[in-house]
Structures are given as C-alpha cells and as structure tokens.
Design an enzyme around this catalytic site. Structure first.
Site, mmCIF file in Angstrom:
data_model
loop_
_atom_site.group_PDB
_atom_site.id
_atom_site.type_symbol
_atom_site.label_atom_id
_atom_site.label_comp_id
_atom_site.label_asym_id
_atom_site.label_seq_id
_atom_site.Cartn_x
_atom_site.Cartn_y
_atom_site.Cartn_z
ATOM 1 N N CYS A 135 -27.215 -71.048 -17.548
ATOM 2 C CA CYS A 135 -27.054 -71.580 -16.202
ATOM 3 C C CYS A 135 -28.423 -71.608 -15.528
ATOM 4 O O CYS A 135 -29.115 -70.601 -15.489
ATOM 5 C CB CYS A 135 -26.106 -70.660 -15.447
ATOM 6 S SG CYS A 135 -26.049 -71.008 -13.701
ATOM 7 N N ASN A 169 -37.843 -75.319 -23.524
ATOM 8 C CA ASN A 169 -37.884 -76.324 -24.585
ATOM 9 C C ASN A 169 -36.742 -77.311 -24.382
ATOM 10 O O ASN A 169 -35.575 -76.912 -24.339
ATOM 11 C CB ASN A 169 -37.731 -75.664 -25.959
ATOM 12 C CG ASN A 169 -37.997 -76.646 -27.083
ATOM 13 O OD1 ASN A 169 -39.138 -76.964 -27.392
ATOM 14 N ND2 ASN A 169 -36.938 -77.175 -27.664
ATOM 15 N N GLU A 170 -37.083 -78.553 -24.209
ATOM 16 C CA GLU A 170 -36.070 -79.603 -24.059
ATOM 17 C C GLU A 170 -34.933 -79.188 -23.133
ATOM 18 O O GLU A 170 -33.777 -79.071 -23.551
ATOM 19 C CB GLU A 170 -35.530 -80.018 -25.427
ATOM 20 C CG GLU A 170 -36.573 -80.712 -26.268
ATOM 21 C CD GLU A 170 -35.987 -81.405 -27.494
ATOM 22 O OE1 GLU A 170 -34.881 -81.032 -27.907
ATOM 23 O OE2 GLU A 170 -36.636 -82.319 -28.025
ATOM 24 N N CYS A 177 -20.501 -73.509 -13.416
ATOM 25 C CA CYS A 177 -20.033 -72.187 -12.971
ATOM 26 C C CYS A 177 -19.954 -72.132 -11.448
ATOM 27 O O CYS A 177 -20.414 -73.039 -10.748
ATOM 28 C CB CYS A 177 -20.962 -71.095 -13.498
ATOM 29 S SG CYS A 177 -22.512 -70.952 -12.589
ATOM 30 N N GLU A 325 -43.629 -83.203 -30.009
ATOM 31 C CA GLU A 325 -42.991 -83.013 -31.315
ATOM 32 C C GLU A 325 -42.818 -84.358 -31.986
ATOM 33 O O GLU A 325 -42.503 -85.353 -31.328
ATOM 34 C CB GLU A 325 -41.585 -82.410 -31.172
ATOM 35 C CG GLU A 325 -41.516 -80.995 -30.689
ATOM 36 C CD GLU A 325 -40.059 -80.513 -30.601
ATOM 37 O OE1 GLU A 325 -39.189 -81.059 -31.313
ATOM 38 O OE2 GLU A 325 -39.798 -79.604 -29.801
ATOM 39 N N LYS A 374 -33.663 -75.132 -41.683
ATOM 40 C CA LYS A 374 -34.429 -74.795 -42.902
ATOM 41 C C LYS A 374 -34.816 -76.022 -43.706
ATOM 42 O O LYS A 374 -35.747 -75.978 -44.499
ATOM 43 C CB LYS A 374 -33.665 -73.788 -43.754
ATOM 44 C CG LYS A 374 -32.277 -74.223 -44.188
ATOM 45 C CD LYS A 374 -31.566 -73.090 -44.929
ATOM 46 C CE LYS A 374 -30.147 -73.438 -45.280
ATOM 47 N NZ LYS A 374 -29.259 -73.643 -44.111
HETATM 48 C C1 GAL Z 1 -36.214 -80.878 -31.064
HETATM 49 C C2 GAL Z 1 -36.353 -79.429 -30.647
HETATM 50 C C3 GAL Z 1 -36.988 -78.594 -31.736
HETATM 51 C C4 GAL Z 1 -36.339 -78.872 -33.052
HETATM 52 C C5 GAL Z 1 -36.429 -80.344 -33.337
HETATM 53 C C6 GAL Z 1 -35.852 -80.764 -34.653
HETATM 54 O O1 GAL Z 1 -35.294 -81.557 -30.313
HETATM 55 O O2 GAL Z 1 -37.113 -79.310 -29.478
HETATM 56 O O3 GAL Z 1 -36.882 -77.239 -31.398
HETATM 57 O O4 GAL Z 1 -35.012 -78.457 -33.017
HETATM 58 O O5 GAL Z 1 -35.729 -81.048 -32.346
HETATM 59 O O6 GAL Z 1 -36.014 -82.146 -34.853
HETATM 60 ZN ZN ZN Z 2 -24.165 -72.274 -13.503
#
Ligand code: GAL
Ligand code: ZN
Length: 691
Positions: A135, A169-170, A177, A325, A374
C-alpha cells in the site's frame, strides 16, 4: 508542490547546466546486479568484476529487491556486504546506481504490520508474496521505507562512484484498503471542495448515483461502482498522485540522509496504469525498461513502436533519460522466449542512445540460480564464462558506448510534437462512445510519429500540459479530452503561426469527462473552420476512402483508405482537401485545411492508413518551413540527432536484417562510429558528427 510553470523553469535551468544527469563523464553501460544472491560464493563475485571489465561495463545497479538482506530483522541493518561490493566496484572504476529496496518487502514486515499488504479492487487483502504488493498510503510502510532509505543515503549517498538513486522498482498497481479509501476522499475534497460540485462534475444524477457526502465515496470495484466515468478517471489520477507522493516521501528520506544525488525511477514498458508525465515533479531523470518483442514481426515495425516510447519517456523530464533495463538475450515471461538475432542487441541498444538515452542497461548482469527469473537472459549466464554469443554482443555494445562517450548529456531537439496524453487515453478507453471494440489511439499516435520520423525528423511527445511554442508543427491525434484548456492553447498556437494537425474525436469532453456543449472540436471550431456533426463507427471489415479534391492547396493526389471512425463535418470556412469516397457521406470532407491568424489548422476526419499520414506530414512539414534532409528514407532506416557543445550527432540505423544501399553523406559530417562503406549492413548503425 511545484506547478507546471515551475517544473518547466527548473527543467530548463537544469538542462542548460546538465544538472540532474546520471551520466557525467561517459555513457552508462551496466544494469541490475544482485550480488546478495552470491554471498556464499566469493569467487563468483570476483569473477563477475573481471567479466564486467571485459565487457566494458562501467555501472551496476545495486539494492533492487535487497531489503531482507539489508534489514534481516526489524531495526537490525546489515550493510556490510553492500559496502564490500561497492568498494570493489569502485576500485575497478565501475559506478553504482543505488536502489531503494521498497519494490518488495521482507516477510517480517508484512507479518508484523499486515496493513502494508495491498487490498485488491474486490476488497480482498493479499497475502505476503510477489513484489509491488504494498500500500502506497500505509504510514507504517512509508516509515519503514523512510528509515532504510535514510540509512542508505547516510552511508552511501555521497560516495564518488555512486551516480544516483533508483527509487523502488517499476512502481505500479493500486490499493483499495481503508487507508487508501480515506486518502482518496481527502483528495476529492481538495479537488472539488463541495459534494455538489463533485456530483456535477461526475454527472451522478444519471442512474441516481448522487452522493450526499465525501464519506460515502468508495473506489471503483468489479463488485460495486464500475460505470461512473468521472469516478474511474479520478481514481486513476489519484493512484498516480499517490504513487508520486510515495516517491516524494522516499526522496525526502534520501535528502534527510544528506544525499543530493540525482533521482530516477524505472518506468514500465507500455504500462497504462500511471500518468508518467506527473513524475517530473519528483524525478531528475526519467528511466525506462524496454522489453519489445523483437523478431515477432518485421523488426522495422518493432523499432518504430519502441521509438514512440523512447520519445515519450524523454519528454517527461525533458532531458536525457536512462534505458534502465533491457534484455541481453531472451526474457522468460513473454509467451515465447525468443533470442535476439546477431546484431539485434547492438542495434536496439544504440536506438535508445539515438533517441536520447544516456545509458544502455540490462536486466540482468548475472542470471539468478533459482526462483522466478532463473531463465531470464543475462550478461553472465549459468555457464559463467565470457565465451558466449551474448557476452560477445554485450561487449560490442560496451565498445560502441565507449566510442560515443562524448554524447553523454547531449540533447534531442525536435520541431515537431505529437501530443500523447495518459489521462486522455484513460478517458477515451472508458467513454462508451463510437467504437467500444477499439479506437486505436496508440496506433494513430504511432502513425503520425512514424510519418514524421520517416522524414528524418526528431519528434517530441508531450502531454496536454506542456508548452508548445517551440514547435513548428503540433499534431493532436484523437484529443478526446481537452484537458486544462488545451483548446485555448492550440488556438493561440495557430493564431501565432503554428501548424496544427487535429484529428477526429477531438475536443469532445472536459477534464472530468463532461461533454462540451455547443459543438466540437471545443474551442477550435473557428480555428479549424468547421464543426463536427456526427461520427460513424465502422465494423472491422468496413472501410471508406479519402479522395483528393483536384487543385487542392496541399497538392495531395489520389485516394487513401480509412477505417474504424469517420467524422462528418460541416465546413465553416475550411477547404476540403480530400472527400469521402463512399457511403451516404460520399463527397463530404475527409481532410480539411484552414488558415487562421498566422497559422494553419488541418483537420483529419477519419482513421486513415499510414500512407496518408506519410504524405500529409511531409506536406505540412514543408509548409511549416522545416528543412527536410531526408525525404526518401529507405523502409526500416531511422535517422535521429542529438546535440551538445561539441556539435551535432547524426544516427543512421538500419532495422532491416538485410543490407540497404546508402550514399555517404555530405562532407561536413564526419563519421565517428560504424563501418565506412556505401551500404548499411543489416541491423547496422552509423554515427556522424558535425561541429
Ligand atoms: C522488469 C523488472 C525486473 C525484471 C525484469 C524481467 O519488469 O523491473 O526486475 O523482473 O522485468 O524482464
Ligand atoms: Zn492502501
């Protein structure tokens, strides 16, 4: 809170001074690295650094999802392993972007404070698991994130070699809630003041959905209110504001810890849930995670789609962004895990730089041994050696970035803007209007963008709030919702000499999705010299056409196909350039032109094929006085420019897998990257500089 004008001024100032940039001395090459998964194998960590050097990796992003290793028990911090690795990286001239750990929380946190777990729209609270499962309102969550952020900032936030902060992250999703419900009510109260005003703005008298007090309001839900467009739109705005506010709190903790380094957060590939433009308030630099489906269709198509997003992301903070990324080979979460063909990684990576990225970063540097990712591609895979195809291609990217190092911080300047607006997209998706099975907003934006790009022009994609004065041409595809007086802004723009391309289904509703009365496109009927009277939705198998009126002022000729939507307009001063070819509206205008003030407004009545936009954009660009160096770029070849104090840089990229003939360009351009030859190899890139 900064208003739009303040953000613009700050961005202008920072841009001039190169402030807030992550890449100071070189383009960044690196990505997500999780050494905490390998603490029991020190030899692997040592080996990694050697391999990074070989691949010319000069950065890694640390700390993403590392909370349980940084604070294994509440209040007990263990930063030793992070210190060690940062020291070793620094000894090897490898920089660090440091992440805050809030993207996933440790088990102890949600066990002790269940309120941090997210409640879904059906009002069920999630169990511990996954990530982004929290949250953004919860005071406890904010407090715990604040504590660890501050400590990280105190310890690492002023180190040479730490380039800046990667918040969470993202970020994404929403929480329903009780805490979020009451924050939402407070947000609405601030926005509307009185419940009468909210009832008016949301048109709640319809179906007897009137509220008597703010306390009665609940977020949209599949088991409750799901048809009130004003509510849904405001909920999405609130979710964006909540998320921005969460970032703001994270940043505050970093600043409290004494770190003044630049801030970014990584935005998600094609994600629709947040209005990313709003993040300019809290970020120094925008960054993006790019996961296109290369090789699913023709590569030039994919490149064109990706280009739209790069240009959107660059426009958020209006300065160089980061490609935070990308995948060095195949992902493991798409329906088919397709390898990148030889050369694709390099071309895709340099495309980011061509569009204004100061980095090429990967997910991930070393493939994890177990759990969910992995089998996701990585710079170093389970085999662990450098003699892999992927490693060699990553090294080529490293070499290219080293050669192009002087581009760090350079700007992309555009004379053309195509407006792309998240709130408009949300409102349109919900509207229950002329075509519920698909309006093709994104596709229309892409057609315009690509048509200008094929003329070798850089294109910006601002939202409806940004200033437009610097552009010679502004296109507004499907501007359904004229937010914040967009009509007025466009009117002034044309009056003062601007060239506007406005399409069907524009200027229909105001900020709260109430329909404008008195005719559409609202505020621009006089400017466009017409009124839209009706709009016809076409079935998938139907089409119509636009036929050039002989002797038309734009010099268009022939016939173009259109589908999906056909707007029927009544002219009040505009001239028809094309007219419909069939149906009961055959002979009525399909494209119009109207001079207004010192400028010209074009109105596109229907969802035309790309060939139409290609012709229109070329003619409009020329009529707006833009010099076109490339009127005939070969299919699949992209041209982009960046500039800085050293000069101007020109990228020529071939996204076809096969060779394309290419005449070397004028001698004032000096080639600084790529093969010197009379051709562009498949997936090849050339970069030139002009002083
Ligand atoms: C992104 C994410 C990463 C990883 C990646 C895999 O969306 O930020 O942590 O999961 O995807 O492609
Ligand atoms: Zn919430």
């Amino acid at each position: 809170m900064e208003n739009h004008e303040m953000i613009k001024n700050r961005a202008d100032k920072e841009r001039e001074e190169g402030m807030g940039n992550f890449a100071k001395k070189r383009l960044i090459h690196g990505g997500d690295y999780n050494p905490e998964q390998w603490l029991d194998s020190p030899e692997i960590l040592e080996q990694d650094i050697l391999l990074f050097k070989k691949a010319k990796v000069n950065e890694v992003s640390l700390g993403i999802f590392s909370w349980s290793m940084l604070e294994p028990e509440e209040g007990k911090f263990d930063f030793g392993w992070l210190e060690d690795i940062i020291n070793r990286l620094q000894d090897n001239d490898i920089d660090v972007i440091l992440s805050t750990p809030s993207g996933a929380r440790p088990k102890w946190l949600s066990d002790k404070y269940p309120e941090v777990l997210r409640v879904e729209a059906d009002r069920r609270r999630n169990l511990f698991g996954g990530r982004h499962n929290h949250c953004y309102t919860s005071p406890v969550y904010r407090e715990k994130v604040g504590i660890i952020n501050r400590k990280l900032a105190e310890r690492f936030g002023s180190r040479p070699g730490v380039l800046g902060w990667h918040i969470s992250n993202e970020l994404g999703g929403d929480c329903h809630c009780d805490l979020c419900q009451s924050a939402f009510r407070g947000w609405l109260k601030q926005r509307y003041g009185t419940i009468e005003e909210l009832n008016r703005a949301w048109a709640t008298t319809f179906w007897s959905h009137r509220y008597q007090s703010f306390e009665q309001i609940e977020s949209p839900s599949p088991i409750g209110e799901r048809d009130l467009h004003g509510l849904k739109l405001d909920w999405r705005r609130f979710v964006t504001d909540r998320t921005v506010d969460f970032v703001r709190a994270e940043v505050q903790a970093i600043r409290d810890g004494g770190s003044v380094l630049p801030i970014t957060t990584n935005m998600m590939y094609f994600y629709g849930g947040l209005n990313y433009h709003k993040f300019a308030e809290v970020l120094d630099t925008a960054s993006w995670d790019n996961y296109p489906l290369w090789h699913k269709g023709p590569e030039p198509e994919t490149a064109a789609e990706v280009g739209v997003y790069y240009d959107i992301i660059r426009g958020i903070c209006r300065k160089p962004f980061l490609l935070m990324e990308s995948c060095p080979s195949s992902t493991n979460w798409q329906s088919v895990s397709k390898l990148k063909k030889p050369g694709m990684l390099l071309a895709a990576s340099l495309q980011a730089v061509a569009h204004g990225s100061d980095s090429v970063q990967y997910f991930q540097m070393r493939q994890s041994r177990g759990a969910n990712e992995k089998f996701h591609g990585a710079v170093i895979d389970h085999y662990g050696g450098e003699d892999t195809r992927v490693f060699r291609e990553v090294s080529q990217v490293g070499e290219a970035l080293e050669q192009l190092s002087e581009l760090a911080g350079s700007q992309v300047k555009a004379r053309v803007a195509v407006i792309y607006d998240w709130e408009n997209r949300w409102a349109m998706e919900d509207a229950q209007g002329p075509r519920n099975k698909g309006l093709y907003y994104q596709e229309t934006v892409t057609k315009l963008h690509r048509s200008f790009r094929r003329l070798g022009l850089n294109v910006d994609l601002p939202d409806m709030e940004q200033e437009l004065d610097q552009y010679s041409v502004v296109a507004v595809p499907m501007g359904y919702m004229f937010r914040r007086g967009l009509g007025e802004k466009l009117k002034n723009y044309v009056e003062q000499g601007g060239h506007l391309i406005l399409t069907y289904w524009s200027g229909i509703v105001d900020d709260t999705d109430l329909c404008y009365l008195g005719g559409t496109p609202h505020g621009l009927m006089e400017v466009c010299g017409l009124r839209s009277t009706e709009i016809d939705g076409l079935y998938d198998w139907e089409s119509n056409s636009g036929i050039a009126v002989s002797g038309n002022s734009l010099g268009m000729s022939g016939e173009y196909q259109c589908r999906h939507l056909c707007d029927l307009v009544e002219l009040k001063g505009a001239e028809a350039v094309l007219t419909y070819g069939s149906d009961f509206y055959a002979g009525k205008p399909a494209l119009t032109e109207h001079r207004y003030g010192d400028g010209i407004a074009y109105y596109v009545c229907a969802d035309f094929e790309e060939a139409f936009y290609a012709d229109l954009c070329r003619r409009v660009a020329l009529s707006a006085g833009i010099e076109l160096l490339w009127q005939d770029l070969p299919e699949g070849v992209e041209v982009s420019t960046r500039e800085n104090a050293h000069g101007e840089y020109l990228f020529i990229q071939n996204f076809n897998p096969s060779v394309v003939a290419w005449n070397e360009i004028q001698n004032q351009w000096q080639q600084i990257y790529g093969e010197v030859s009379e051709e562009l190899p498949g997936f090849g890139t050339k970069v030139y500089r002009r002083r």
